[in-house]
Design a protein around this motif. Structure first.
Motif, PDB file in Angstrom:
ATOM      1  N   PHE A   1       2.116  15.679   5.061  1.00 42.57           N
ATOM      2  CA  PHE A   1       1.119  16.702   5.378  1.00 42.57           C
ATOM      3  C   PHE A   1       1.307  17.935   4.493  1.00 42.57           C
ATOM      4  O   PHE A   1       1.578  19.030   4.986  1.00 42.57           O
ATOM      5  N   PRO A   2       1.151  17.768   3.174  1.00 50.22           N
ATOM      6  CA  PRO A   2       1.356  18.914   2.276  1.00 50.22           C
ATOM      7  C   PRO A   2       0.228  19.930   2.417  1.00 50.22           C
ATOM      8  O   PRO A   2      -0.913  19.572   2.720  1.00 50.22           O
ATOM      9  N   LEU A   3       0.559  21.171   2.196  1.00 49.78           N
ATOM     10  CA  LEU A   3      -0.464  22.213   2.234  1.00 49.78           C
ATOM     11  C   LEU A   3      -1.302  22.195   0.962  1.00 49.78           C
ATOM     12  O   LEU A   3      -2.463  22.590   0.971  1.00 49.78           O
ATOM     13  N   ILE A   4      -0.689  21.740  -0.131  1.00 52.23           N
ATOM     14  CA  ILE A   4      -1.373  21.639  -1.417  1.00 52.23           C
ATOM     15  C   ILE A   4      -1.206  20.215  -1.935  1.00 52.23           C
ATOM     16  O   ILE A   4      -0.094  19.695  -1.973  1.00 52.23           O
ATOM     17  N   TRP A   5      -2.304  19.585  -2.319  1.00 47.55           N
ATOM     18  CA  TRP A   5      -2.276  18.195  -2.787  1.00 47.55           C
ATOM     19  C   TRP A   5      -2.069  18.164  -4.298  1.00 47.55           C
ATOM     20  O   TRP A   5      -2.935  17.785  -5.063  1.00 47.55           O
TER      21      TRP A   5
ATOM     22  N   PRO B   1       6.239  11.386  -2.451  1.00 48.56           N
ATOM     23  CA  PRO B   1       7.323  10.757  -1.686  1.00 48.56           C
ATOM     24  C   PRO B   1       6.803   9.997  -0.455  1.00 48.56           C
ATOM     25  O   PRO B   1       7.316   8.935  -0.110  1.00 48.56           O
ATOM     26  N   ALA B   2       5.779  10.526   0.185  1.00 49.71           N
ATOM     27  CA  ALA B   2       5.195   9.844   1.347  1.00 49.71           C
ATOM     28  C   ALA B   2       4.531   8.535   0.927  1.00 49.71           C
ATOM     29  O   ALA B   2       4.691   7.509   1.600  1.00 49.71           O
ATOM     30  N   VAL B   3       3.815   8.558  -0.172  1.00 53.32           N
ATOM     31  CA  VAL B   3       3.153   7.347  -0.669  1.00 53.32           C
ATOM     32  C   VAL B   3       4.194   6.280  -0.998  1.00 53.32           C
ATOM     33  O   VAL B   3       3.989   5.096  -0.713  1.00 53.32           O
ATOM     34  N   ARG B   4       5.334   6.695  -1.556  1.00 55.84           N
ATOM     35  CA  ARG B   4       6.407   5.733  -1.861  1.00 55.84           C
ATOM     36  C   ARG B   4       6.971   5.124  -0.580  1.00 55.84           C
ATOM     37  O   ARG B   4       7.258   3.928  -0.533  1.00 55.84           O
ATOM     38  N   ILE B   5       7.131   5.928   0.446  1.00 58.07           N
ATOM     39  CA  ILE B   5       7.614   5.401   1.729  1.00 58.07           C
ATOM     40  C   ILE B   5       6.613   4.381   2.268  1.00 58.07           C
ATOM     41  O   ILE B   5       6.980   3.296   2.715  1.00 58.07           O
ATOM     42  N   CYS B   6       5.342   4.718   2.196  1.00 58.90           N
ATOM     43  CA  CYS B   6       4.292   3.815   2.685  1.00 58.90           C
ATOM     44  C   CYS B   6       4.256   2.500   1.913  1.00 58.90           C
ATOM     45  O   CYS B   6       3.948   1.458   2.488  1.00 58.90           O
TER      46      CYS B   6
ATOM     47  N   SER C   1     -10.213   5.943  13.106  1.00 57.08           N
ATOM     48  CA  SER C   1     -10.165   7.182  13.886  1.00 57.08           C
ATOM     49  C   SER C   1     -10.764   8.363  13.127  1.00 57.08           C
ATOM     50  O   SER C   1     -10.993   9.407  13.708  1.00 57.08           O
ATOM     51  N   GLY C   2     -10.977   8.190  11.823  1.00 52.50           N
ATOM     52  CA  GLY C   2     -11.501   9.293  11.025  1.00 52.50           C
ATOM     53  C   GLY C   2     -10.464  10.356  10.752  1.00 52.50           C
ATOM     54  O   GLY C   2     -10.810  11.527  10.547  1.00 52.50           O
ATOM     55  N   GLU C   3      -9.188   9.975  10.730  1.00 55.37           N
ATOM     56  CA  GLU C   3      -8.100  10.925  10.506  1.00 55.37           C
ATOM     57  C   GLU C   3      -8.368  11.750   9.239  1.00 55.37           C
ATOM     58  O   GLU C   3      -8.460  11.206   8.150  1.00 55.37           O
ATOM     59  N   PRO C   4      -8.516  13.085   9.388  1.00 54.13           N
ATOM     60  CA  PRO C   4      -8.872  13.918   8.246  1.00 54.13           C
ATOM     61  C   PRO C   4      -7.689  14.472   7.452  1.00 54.13           C
ATOM     62  O   PRO C   4      -7.874  15.016   6.373  1.00 54.13           O
ATOM     63  N   ASP C   5      -6.493  14.363   7.988  1.00 57.82           N
ATOM     64  CA  ASP C   5      -5.339  15.015   7.371  1.00 57.82           C
ATOM     65  C   ASP C   5      -4.212  14.033   7.078  1.00 57.82           C
ATOM     66  O   ASP C   5      -4.090  12.996   7.722  1.00 57.82           O
ATOM     67  N   GLY C   6      -3.380  14.380   6.130  1.00 59.30           N
ATOM     68  CA  GLY C   6      -2.139  13.670   5.882  1.00 59.30           C
ATOM     69  C   GLY C   6      -2.266  12.362   5.130  1.00 59.30           C
ATOM     70  O   GLY C   6      -3.356  11.881   4.826  1.00 59.30           O
ATOM     71  N   VAL C   7      -1.104  11.806   4.834  1.00 57.59           N
ATOM     72  CA  VAL C   7      -0.995  10.493   4.210  1.00 57.59           C
ATOM     73  C   VAL C   7      -0.863   9.464   5.321  1.00 57.59           C
ATOM     74  O   VAL C   7       0.031   9.557   6.163  1.00 57.59           O
ATOM     75  N   TRP C   8      -1.765   8.508   5.338  1.00 56.66           N
ATOM     76  CA  TRP C   8      -1.758   7.425   6.326  1.00 56.66           C
ATOM     77  C   TRP C   8      -2.013   6.129   5.573  1.00 56.66           C
ATOM     78  O   TRP C   8      -2.947   6.042   4.773  1.00 56.66           O
ATOM     79  N   GLY C   9      -1.186   5.128   5.809  1.00 53.61           N
ATOM     80  CA  GLY C   9      -1.365   3.858   5.126  1.00 53.61           C
ATOM     81  C   GLY C   9      -1.294   3.996   3.618  1.00 53.61           C
ATOM     82  O   GLY C   9      -1.890   3.223   2.886  1.00 53.61           O
ATOM     83  N   GLY C  10      -0.578   4.986   3.150  1.00 52.74           N
ATOM     84  CA  GLY C  10      -0.414   5.201   1.721  1.00 52.74           C
ATOM     85  C   GLY C  10      -1.592   5.861   1.042  1.00 52.74           C
ATOM     86  O   GLY C  10      -1.664   5.896  -0.182  1.00 52.74           O
ATOM     87  N   THR C  11      -2.528   6.408   1.820  1.00 51.55           N
ATOM     88  CA  THR C  11      -3.719   7.022   1.237  1.00 51.55           C
ATOM     89  C   THR C  11      -3.814   8.508   1.591  1.00 51.55           C
ATOM     90  O   THR C  11      -3.353   8.941   2.639  1.00 51.55           O
ATOM     91  N   THR C  12      -4.463   9.226   0.714  1.00 58.58           N
ATOM     92  CA  THR C  12      -4.722  10.652   0.931  1.00 58.58           C
ATOM     93  C   THR C  12      -6.047  10.800   1.679  1.00 58.58           C
ATOM     94  O   THR C  12      -6.826   9.844   1.761  1.00 58.58           O
ATOM     95  N   PRO C  13      -6.338  11.987   2.194  1.00 60.12           N
ATOM     96  CA  PRO C  13      -7.635  12.186   2.848  1.00 60.12           C
ATOM     97  C   PRO C  13      -8.814  11.870   1.922  1.00 60.12           C
ATOM     98  O   PRO C  13      -9.794  11.253   2.346  1.00 60.12           O
ATOM     99  N   ALA C  14      -8.727  12.258   0.662  1.00 62.56           N
ATOM    100  CA  ALA C  14      -9.818  11.986  -0.290  1.00 62.56           C
ATOM    101  C   ALA C  14      -9.995  10.488  -0.507  1.00 62.56           C
ATOM    102  O   ALA C  14     -11.128   9.989  -0.571  1.00 62.56           O
ATOM    103  N   GLU C  15      -8.903   9.762  -0.592  1.00 61.23           N
ATOM    104  CA  GLU C  15      -8.988   8.306  -0.760  1.00 61.23           C
ATOM    105  C   GLU C  15      -9.618   7.646   0.457  1.00 61.23           C
ATOM    106  O   GLU C  15     -10.431   6.725   0.321  1.00 61.23           O
TER     107      GLU C  15
END
Length: 80
Positions: free
Chosen positions: A21-25, A31-36, A52-66
């Motif tokens: 959950f970085p403040l700046i992308w 590091p989170a993407v590598r863990i994923c 769920s439409g999760e708008p924030d953070g890295v989930w499943g190795g993806t960024t919100p924009a992805e």
């Protein structure tokens, strides 16, 4: 008793949440993407984030924009 919650098997479970959950992308999320990338529940995590439409953070190795781009893709219909 079987593990019913996919989050219990997530590689990020014991990780520092800051890279997820970085403040700046600006690459701080890498590091989170590598863990994923090695996580056994990555597909389920991404599915949850998309559903769920999760708008924030890295989930499943993806960024919100992805994830926004993925949500715009047409879904393939499967026949039963």
């Amino acid at each position: 008793m079987a593990d019913l919650y996919w989050t219990n098997r997530a590689a990020c479970r014991a990780a520092d949440p800051d890279p997820f959950f970085p403040l700046i992308w600006d690459g701080r999320h890498q590091p989170a993407v590598r863990i994923c990338s090695g996580c056994v529940v990555r597909p389920r995590c991404l599915e949850w984030a998309l559903e769920s439409g999760e708008p924030d953070g890295v989930w499943g190795g993806t960024t919100p924009a992805e994830r926004r781009r993925l949500r715009r893709l047409p879904r393939l219909k499967t026949s039963t």
